[in-house]
Design an enzyme around this catalytic site. Structure first.
Site: not given
Ligand code: DER
Length: 228
Positions: A29-31, A84, A97-99, A106, A124
């Site tokens: 994910g981006s963060t 994460d 989670k899971g986007r 994970e 979030k």
């Molecule tokens: O897919 C995932 O589980 C990622 O951790 C997601 O939930 C968070 O992604 P983001 O940091 O880009 O919002």
């Protein structure tokens, strides 16, 4: 721009909590990529010596770009720490989670880690988990899993590719059903109910790791750190 700054603040603080010699779970994910960027800097400038277990092809590619040495759960079934992201976090530090469709690996990495740092921006943090729950499903069994999830009250939607026609295929070769349950009264019970469906390989509810999770919420100027 403010959200990016808050993500970066959270990622950098998480990276600062990693100690020399640790084996680190690398989320997707981006963060979390801000944390990986900072880990790369610490490796290059401070000689930090760590190894990372990536949770997706994308995490592995980014780790290599940042010069983070990679290892696997085979070599290190127990991890010192995992970093994460999350889509939602409730006051009991239960997660959706899971986007990024990486939730199965994970959750394996989260389970293997002694400590889990979840890096998020303030959007979030919620009182009640109500985002759609991604479910990784074995294609062979997807119709039956779809029906069982509907009986649990969901409106499952097969996640379609954006630059690929047809369903998204995960790094494990499976499909994702995004399941809208609306507000989830008992997330832990729902996670267990989904786990009992043959062919539902994993879901994006992470409800049993609150004791080892520390949430780092990036704010504009700094971070708020939340643990139970
Ligand atoms: O897919 C995932 O589980 C990622 O951790 C997601 O939930 C968070 O992604 P983001 O940091 O880009 O919002």
């Amino acid at each position: 721009a403010e959200q990016a700054a808050s993500k970066q603040n959270a990622g950098y603080l998480a990276a600062g909590m990693v100690e020399d010699g640790m084996v680190v779970g690398l989320g997707t994910g981006s963060t979390v990529f801000f944390a990986m960027e900072r880990l790369g800097e610490r490796i290059a400038t401070d000689g930090l010596s760590i190894a990372g277990v990536p949770t997706s092809y994308q995490a592995a590619i980014r780790a290599r770009q940042y010069g983070i040495p990679l290892t696997s759960l085979d070599e290190h079934p127990e991890l010192d720490i995992a970093i994460d992201g999350a889509d939602q976090v409730d006051p009991a530090l239960r997660l959706i989670k899971g986007r990024g469709a990486a939730l199965l690996r994970e959750k394996c990495v989260c389970d293997a880690a002694k400590k889990v740092l979840i890096v998020v921006d303030p959007t979030k943090m919620v009182d009640t988990l109500d985002a759609p729950v991604p479910v990784e499903v074995l294609p062979f069994a997807s119709a039956g899993v779809f029906r069982r999830l509907t009986l649990l009250g969901a409106v499952p939607v097969v996640r379609e590719g954006v630059k690929k026609d047809g369903p998204v295929v995960t790094d494990n070769g499976n499909f994702i059903l995004d399941c809208d349950f609306k507000a989830i009264a008992d997330p832990g019970r729902l996670e267990a109910e989904i786990a009992s469906i043959p062919g539902a390989l994993e879901c994006g509810l992470f409800c049993t790791y609150g004791e080892k999770i520390t949430v780092i919420v990036g704010e504009g100027k700094g971070c708020r750190v939340v643990s139970l």
